[in-house]
Design a protein around this motif. Structure first.
Motif, short mmCIF file in Angstrom:
data_model
loop_
_atom_site.label_atom_id
_atom_site.label_comp_id
_atom_site.label_asym_id
_atom_site.label_seq_id
_atom_site.Cartn_x
_atom_site.Cartn_y
_atom_site.Cartn_z
N GLY A 23 -13.15 -3.32 -1.13
CA GLY A 23 -13.17 -3.36 0.33
C GLY A 23 -12.25 -2.33 0.96
N THR A 24 -11.24 -1.88 0.21
CA THR A 24 -10.30 -0.90 0.77
C THR A 24 -10.63 0.53 0.36
N HIS A 25 -11.54 0.72 -0.59
CA HIS A 25 -11.81 2.07 -1.08
C HIS A 25 -13.29 2.34 -1.25
N SER A 26 -14.10 1.91 -0.30
CA SER A 26 -15.51 2.26 -0.41
C SER A 26 -16.13 2.29 0.98
N ARG A 62 -18.16 -8.21 13.54
CA ARG A 62 -19.22 -7.46 12.87
C ARG A 62 -18.80 -6.05 12.48
N PHE A 63 -17.63 -5.59 12.89
CA PHE A 63 -17.23 -4.23 12.53
C PHE A 63 -16.26 -4.26 11.36
N HIS A 64 -16.74 -4.80 10.26
CA HIS A 64 -15.92 -4.97 9.07
C HIS A 64 -16.59 -4.25 7.90
N VAL A 104 -0.44 1.94 7.23
CA VAL A 104 -1.52 0.97 6.99
C VAL A 104 -1.05 -0.41 7.47
N GLY A 105 -1.94 -1.14 8.15
CA GLY A 105 -1.61 -2.48 8.62
C GLY A 105 -1.51 -3.45 7.45
N VAL A 106 -0.44 -4.24 7.42
CA VAL A 106 -0.24 -5.17 6.30
C VAL A 106 -1.41 -6.16 6.23
N ILE A 107 -1.81 -6.68 7.39
CA ILE A 107 -2.87 -7.70 7.36
C ILE A 107 -4.24 -7.05 7.17
N GLY A 108 -4.46 -5.86 7.72
CA GLY A 108 -5.73 -5.15 7.48
C GLY A 108 -5.93 -4.90 5.99
N TYR A 109 -4.85 -4.63 5.28
CA TYR A 109 -4.89 -4.40 3.83
C TYR A 109 -5.15 -5.72 3.10
N VAL A 135 -9.78 -13.70 13.04
CA VAL A 135 -8.65 -12.84 13.38
C VAL A 135 -7.39 -13.46 12.80
N VAL A 136 -6.70 -12.73 11.96
CA VAL A 136 -5.47 -13.25 11.35
C VAL A 136 -4.29 -12.87 12.23
N VAL A 137 -3.48 -13.86 12.55
CA VAL A 137 -2.35 -13.65 13.44
C VAL A 137 -1.07 -13.39 12.64
N ALA A 197 0.85 -1.20 0.00
CA ALA A 197 0.00 0.00 0.00
C ALA A 197 0.88 1.24 0.00
N THR A 198 0.31 2.37 -0.40
CA THR A 198 1.08 3.61 -0.40
C THR A 198 1.23 4.18 1.02
N GLY A 199 0.30 3.85 1.92
CA GLY A 199 0.32 4.44 3.26
C GLY A 199 1.30 3.73 4.17
N VAL A 252 -6.55 -8.58 4.21
CA VAL A 252 -7.85 -9.22 4.44
C VAL A 252 -9.00 -8.45 3.78
N ASN A 253 -8.74 -7.22 3.34
CA ASN A 253 -9.78 -6.46 2.63
C ASN A 253 -9.49 -6.34 1.14
N GLY A 254 -8.56 -7.16 0.63
CA GLY A 254 -8.29 -7.21 -0.82
C GLY A 254 -7.43 -6.07 -1.33
N GLY A 255 -6.54 -5.52 -0.49
CA GLY A 255 -5.75 -4.33 -0.84
C GLY A 255 -5.01 -4.43 -2.17
N LEU A 256 -4.93 -3.32 -2.86
CA LEU A 256 -4.30 -3.25 -4.18
C LEU A 256 -3.18 -2.22 -4.19
N SER A 257 -2.22 -2.43 -5.10
CA SER A 257 -1.17 -1.44 -5.31
C SER A 257 -1.29 -0.89 -6.72
C1 LIG Z 1 -2.81 6.69 3.94
C2 LIG Z 1 -3.53 5.48 3.41
C3 LIG Z 1 -3.07 4.86 2.26
C4 LIG Z 1 -3.71 3.73 1.77
N1 LIG Z 1 -3.25 3.14 0.63
C5 LIG Z 1 -3.89 2.07 0.14
C6 LIG Z 1 -3.44 1.43 -1.05
O1 LIG Z 1 -2.44 1.83 -1.66
N2 LIG Z 1 -4.13 0.36 -1.50
C7 LIG Z 1 -5.23 -0.13 -0.83
O2 LIG Z 1 -5.82 -1.11 -1.29
N3 LIG Z 1 -5.67 0.44 0.30
C8 LIG Z 1 -5.03 1.52 0.79
N4 LIG Z 1 -5.50 2.11 1.93
C9 LIG Z 1 -6.70 1.55 2.58
C10 LIG Z 1 -6.29 0.44 3.57
O3 LIG Z 1 -5.74 -0.65 2.88
C11 LIG Z 1 -7.51 -0.07 4.34
O4 LIG Z 1 -8.09 1.00 5.02
C12 LIG Z 1 -7.12 -1.20 5.30
O5 LIG Z 1 -8.27 -1.94 5.62
C13 LIG Z 1 -6.48 -0.65 6.56
O6 LIG Z 1 -6.10 -1.68 7.42
P1 LIG Z 1 -5.58 -1.32 8.91
O7 LIG Z 1 -5.27 -2.61 9.58
O8 LIG Z 1 -4.52 -0.30 8.81
O9 LIG Z 1 -6.85 -0.60 9.54
P2 LIG Z 1 -7.91 -1.10 10.63
O10 LIG Z 1 -8.94 -0.03 10.65
O11 LIG Z 1 -7.24 -1.49 11.89
O12 LIG Z 1 -8.52 -2.41 10.00
C14 LIG Z 1 -9.34 -2.35 8.86
C15 LIG Z 1 -10.26 -3.58 8.84
O13 LIG Z 1 -9.46 -4.77 8.76
C16 LIG Z 1 -9.73 -5.60 9.88
N5 LIG Z 1 -8.46 -6.18 10.33
C17 LIG Z 1 -7.30 -5.53 10.59
N6 LIG Z 1 -6.38 -6.40 11.02
C18 LIG Z 1 -6.96 -7.63 11.04
C19 LIG Z 1 -6.52 -8.93 11.40
N7 LIG Z 1 -5.28 -9.15 11.85
N8 LIG Z 1 -7.40 -9.96 11.30
C20 LIG Z 1 -8.66 -9.76 10.86
N9 LIG Z 1 -9.14 -8.54 10.50
C21 LIG Z 1 -8.29 -7.49 10.59
C22 LIG Z 1 -10.33 -4.70 10.94
O14 LIG Z 1 -11.18 -5.44 11.80
C23 LIG Z 1 -11.12 -3.72 10.10
O15 LIG Z 1 -12.38 -4.27 9.74
C24 LIG Z 1 -4.86 3.22 2.45
C25 LIG Z 1 -5.33 3.85 3.61
C26 LIG Z 1 -4.66 4.96 4.09
C27 LIG Z 1 -5.18 5.61 5.36
#
Ligand SMILES: Cc1cc2nc3c(=O)[nH]c(=O)nc-3n(C[C@H](O)[C@H](O)[C@H](O)COP(=O)(O)OP(=O)(O)OC[C@H]3O[C@@H](n4cnc5c(N)ncnc54)[C@H](O)[C@@H]3O)c2cc1C
Length: 402
Positions: free
Chosen positions: A349-352, A390-392, A59-64, A119-121, A54-56, A66-71
């Motif tokens: 899932g990451t942008h809506s 439920r907070f997904h 941003v959590g690697v696993i949060g990205y 919960v992904v560890v 991800a660009t951020g 599990v929500n289908g994050g894209l680059s």
């Molecule tokens: C500055 C910035 C840049 C970004 N760039 C990109 C990008 O380039 N591409 C892209 O696709 N997205 C991007 N995003 C969006 C980002 O990928 C999503 O918002 C992502 O879900 C964030 O994950 P998090 O763990 O940081 O956040 P959190 O709010 O902690 O988690 C998001 C969701 O994931 C769940 N989750 C987190 N960790 C776990 C786990 N271990 N097991 C199960 N569920 C978990 C949480 O329950 C929550 O529902 C960006 C966001 C920001 C703020």
């Protein structure tokens, strides 16, 4: 927690492990649930590795994952990060620890709809060599009027379609910012032959024809430099608190002229960039490896052309009325997108904002297909029958909103 006083928030801050190892097919990295992208990118640099991050930086690697994050920079060459996962450890709602591989029914579901299922560890990811990315050329121009931004985007979007989407050895991202900048980044993969500087010359000519001053002219010479390119900009986006609304639009195939015109003449023209000055319109190329690798329950791997509107502002100093106006302006733009033929809306899932019960996104769009949506819904019933998770972002689709 505002949503529910009975909610429990799990903080993974101490699960910071990043371990590199190898199997017969090459390098792997196992990442703990507390790792953020800045840490992973720095570790990969030390191992001459590359991943579609991800660009951020925070941003959590696993949060990205599990929500289908894209680059937008790397997925055409390296796929989605979730498509590179070979194993993951998770805890089910019943408290069972499971180590999943592609043979398990839950495995692929976790890589797009995982935040609703458990919960992904940790995750183990196949690492690519840094040589997969040759370089990138970044050009930034400032604009004084929105008309200038629209005019530049009209030309740049044609280049993005005709020169980039047709060519799997490059990708391109165009960002329009609320701080009046147009930033175009073209990434050249290992299969690219030719002159990178010549490839981006049309962007420079376009900006010159519109008298747009050059504010960035840089060559990024490695995967690491590209991966970290936006960190300083993102670090400047702060608020007390920061408000953020996420939406996206895109196409499964080549965008036609009507769609490109909508992006420039409506989306960029009407986005609340002045009212919410940290806002971004990010126009990205997808497809390539993201489309050809294993299908995950994420609209991100079905789309070729991707635009996200991230409305952001510091809430401090904004009245309730001003905040409402920003939300209304954002909704107005996205509602118009729903009427454009061939454009999909809020599929990511990451942008809506799919938990918004009034929005019209469908499960089949956000999870990719009807069959995938049914599959995820079935797994949700099987593995989380009491709806503990439920907070997904998919609460609405999985019948768990509210
Ligand atoms: C500055 C910035 C840049 C970004 N760039 C990109 C990008 O380039 N591409 C892209 O696709 N997205 C991007 N995003 C969006 C980002 O990928 C999503 O918002 C992502 O879900 C964030 O994950 P998090 O763990 O940081 O956040 P959190 O709010 O902690 O988690 C998001 C969701 O994931 C769940 N989750 C987190 N960790 C776990 C786990 N271990 N097991 C199960 N569920 C978990 C949480 O329950 C929550 O529902 C960006 C966001 C920001 C703020």
């Amino acid at each position: 927690m505002f949503a529910n006083s009975d909610a429990i928030i799990l903080d993974f801050i101490h699960l910071k492990s990043i371990e590199f190892h190898r199997d017969d097919e090459g390098a792997l990295v196992t990442v703990g649930a507390g790792v953020v992208f800045r840490e992973l990118v720095e570790a990969l640099k030390a191992h001459q590795g590359a991943l579609p991050v991800a660009t951020g930086p925070d941003v959590g690697v696993i949060g990205y994952i599990v929500n289908g994050g894209l680059s937008g920079y790397f997925s055409r060459r390296l796929g989605l990060l979730g498509q590179r996962v070979v194993q993951l450890t998770m805890v089910t709602a019943a408290g069972e620890i499971r180590v999943l591989t592609p043979e398990d029914a839950l495995f692929f579901a976790m890589l797009g709809a995982g935040s609703a299922l458990g919960v992904v560890v940790d995750v183990t990811i196949r690492v690519e060599s840094e040589s997969a990315i040759q370089s990138a050329e970044q050009r930034g121009f400032s604009f004084a009027t929105r008309e200038q931004a629209v005019a530049f985007a009209r030309g740049a979007l044609r280049m993005l379609r005709d020169d980039v989407l047709e060519n799997d050895s490059v990708s391109m991202e165009l960002v329009v910012t609320g701080t009046n900048a147009l930033i175009a980044t073209v990434i050249f993969y290992d299969s690219f032959n030719g002159s990178a500087a010549e490839f981006v010359q049309p962007l420079e000519d376009l900006a010159a024809s519109l008298n747009l001053p050059v504010i960035i002219e840089s060559r990024l010479g490695s995967w690491y430099e590209v991966a970290a390119a936006l960190w300083p900009v993102i670090e400047g986006i702060t608020g007390e608190p920061l408000a953020m609304l996420n939406h996206c639009v895109g196409t499964y195939g080549m965008p036609d002229d009507e769609i490109l015109d909508f992006v420039s003449d409506t989306l960029i023209a009407q986005a609340p960039l002045d009212q919410a000055n940290f806002s971004l319109v990010e126009i990205r190329t997808l497809g390539g490896a993201a489309m050809s690798r294993a299908k995950l329950p994420s609209g991100n791997c079905y789309h070729l052309f991707f635009v996200d509107l991230v409305t952001m502002y510091d809430t401090k100093g904004k009245t309730v009325g001003e905040r409402q106006e920003i939300a209304d302006l954002t909704t107005r733009v996205i509602d118009q997108a729903r009427d454009v033929n061939g454009l999909t809306v809020d599929f990511s899932g990451t942008h809506s904002q799919p938990d918004d019960v009034d929005s019209s996104a469908l499960a089949s769009i956000i999870f990719g297909t009807e069959a995938m949506a049914d599959h995820v819904t079935g797994l949700k019933k099987q593995f989380d029958p009491h709806n503990r998770f439920r907070f997904h972002p998919y609460a609405k689709f999985l019948g768990t909103a509210g």
